[in-house]
Enzyme design. Structure first.
Site, short mmCIF file in Angstrom:
data_model
loop_
_atom_site.label_atom_id
_atom_site.label_comp_id
_atom_site.label_asym_id
_atom_site.label_seq_id
_atom_site.Cartn_x
_atom_site.Cartn_y
_atom_site.Cartn_z
N ASN A 1 0.87 -1.18 0.00
CA ASN A 1 0.00 0.00 0.00
C ASN A 1 0.91 1.23 0.00
O ASN A 1 1.51 1.54 1.02
CB ASN A 1 -0.91 -0.03 1.24
N TRP A 2 0.98 1.86 -1.15
CA TRP A 2 1.91 2.99 -1.27
C TRP A 2 1.43 4.23 -0.52
O TRP A 2 2.17 5.19 -0.37
CB TRP A 2 2.12 3.36 -2.74
N LYS A 3 0.19 4.24 -0.13
CA LYS A 3 -0.41 5.42 0.52
C LYS A 3 -0.20 6.64 -0.39
O LYS A 3 -0.25 6.48 -1.61
CB LYS A 3 0.14 5.59 1.94
N HIS B 1 -9.46 1.52 5.26
CA HIS B 1 -8.14 1.63 5.88
C HIS B 1 -8.25 2.56 7.10
O HIS B 1 -9.01 3.52 7.09
CB HIS B 1 -7.11 2.16 4.88
N GLU C 1 -6.53 4.87 8.08
CA GLU C 1 -6.29 6.29 7.79
C GLU C 1 -7.53 6.93 7.16
O GLU C 1 -7.76 8.13 7.33
CB GLU C 1 -5.04 6.42 6.90
N GLU D 1 -5.13 -4.83 10.73
CA GLU D 1 -4.08 -3.84 10.94
C GLU D 1 -4.30 -3.10 12.25
O GLU D 1 -5.09 -2.15 12.30
CB GLU D 1 -4.09 -2.82 9.80
N GLY E 1 2.97 2.16 10.79
CA GLY E 1 3.94 3.23 10.58
C GLY E 1 4.69 3.62 11.84
O GLY E 1 5.35 4.66 11.88
N SER F 1 3.79 -2.29 10.23
CA SER F 1 5.25 -2.37 10.37
C SER F 1 5.83 -3.71 9.93
O SER F 1 6.78 -4.22 10.54
CB SER F 1 5.66 -2.04 11.82
N GLY G 1 2.91 -1.14 4.24
CA GLY G 1 2.92 0.29 3.94
C GLY G 1 4.32 0.77 3.63
O GLY G 1 4.85 0.56 2.53
N GLY G 2 4.97 1.37 4.62
CA GLY G 2 6.28 1.99 4.43
C GLY G 2 7.30 1.12 3.71
O GLY G 2 7.98 1.58 2.78
O1 LIG Z 1 -1.69 -0.46 4.65
C1 LIG Z 1 -0.66 -0.66 5.29
C2 LIG Z 1 -0.60 -0.43 6.71
O2 LIG Z 1 -1.18 0.77 7.06
C3 LIG Z 1 0.74 -0.68 7.33
O3 LIG Z 1 1.61 0.41 7.15
P1 LIG Z 1 3.14 0.26 7.64
O4 LIG Z 1 3.66 -1.01 7.00
O5 LIG Z 1 3.81 1.48 7.16
O6 LIG Z 1 3.08 0.12 9.13
#
Ligand SMILES: O=C[C@H](O)COP(=O)(O)O
Length: 258
Positions: free
Chosen positions: A11-13, A101, A103, A173, A179, A219, A240-241
């Site tokens: 997930n590139w956000k 999600h 967010e 999640e 994050g 994470s 994510g990150g």
């Molecule tokens: O969609 C992915 C999640 O929000 C996890 O994000 P993260 O891997 O940066 O903690």
């Protein structure tokens, strides 16, 4: 025992413009090309502005990488400034769309009712929703994480027929692990993922529950993915990150090589 193909999704956000997206997917494709990775499904959830570029690349080079969006409107079209509809995503041949999600729930006040409407919109247009659920830190500290997460699962799937629900992907999640570098312990993640599967069995059937893929997200890195993926009710990761670094994401996809 049903075999579930792991789904490793990045997930590139709100990261990577359309040119960066092309370079990133090219690197992933190159790094994954030397081995047959049919046993693992790889997907990227890109910003809307990147999807056409990703589609062109995936179609043109016949890449096995799947792609999708990070949100979908509950509406098919009309006066909804800034929103992107299911028909638009379907036209871009998206396979997946993340729905609910944390967010989106946190910054856009998405309730379970809205999430449920978006899950239905995804199915209406042939997209597979990745329904994101999970608790905040205070909920976990109060010991209500399972109950909270299962309520989100039930709310997100409300009135959904079994023929649709059997293909849903659920991403567990825990919000406090997103994050933050704080990974939820593999046993703790397994506890909730098993409870989610139990809820699916209660809502539908054990047979259906055994088919549904449940991802862990929060994470995830190359250093912890193998331990997480070893758990029986965890069928993939929503990353994510770490998905923004192509080398790191490839290591995560190849968790079985560790
Ligand atoms: O969609 C992915 C999640 O929000 C996890 O994000 P993260 O891997 O940066 O903690």
């Amino acid at each position: 025992m049903t075999t579930r193909t792991p789904l490793m999704a990045g997930n590139w956000k709100m990261n990577l413009n359309h040119l960066e997206a092309i370079a990133h997917v090219q690197k992933l494709a190159f790094a994954l090309a030397d081995k047959d990775y049919d046993a693992v499904e790889v997907a990227v959830l890109a910003p809307f502005t990147d999807l056409r570029s990703v589609q062109t690349l995936v179609d043109g080079d016949k890449l096995k990488i799947k792609y999708g969006a990070q949100d979908i409107s509950a509406h098919d079209g009309g006066a909804y400034t800034g929103e992107i509809s299911g028909p638009m995503l379907a036209k871009l041949k998206c396979t997946y769309v993340a729905v609910g999600h944390s967010e989106r729930r946190q910054y856009h006040a998405e309730t379970d009712e809205i999430v449920n409407a978006k899950v239905k919109a995804a199915y209406k247009h042939g997209l597979t929703p990745i329904l994101c659920v999970g608790e905040e830190l205070d909920v976990r500290e109060a010991g209500n994480h399972v109950e909270h997460t299962l309520a989100q699962v039930e709310g997100g799937l409300k009135d959904l027929a079994a023929e649709q629900a059997e293909s849903v992907v659920i991403a567990y999640e825990p919000v406090w692990a997103i994050g933050t570098g704080k990974v939820c312990g593999a046993d703790d993640a397994q506890e909730v993922c098993a409870a989610i599967r139990g809820k699916l069995a209660e809502l539908y059937s054990q047979e259906l529950a055994d088919k549904v893929r449940i991802q862990y997200g929060g994470s995830v890195k190359s250093g912890n993915v193998a331990e997480i993926m070893a758990k029986p009710d965890i069928d993939g990761a929503l990353v994510g990150g770490a998905s923004l670094d192509s080398d790191e994401f490839v290591k995560i996809v190849r968790f079985r090589d560790q």
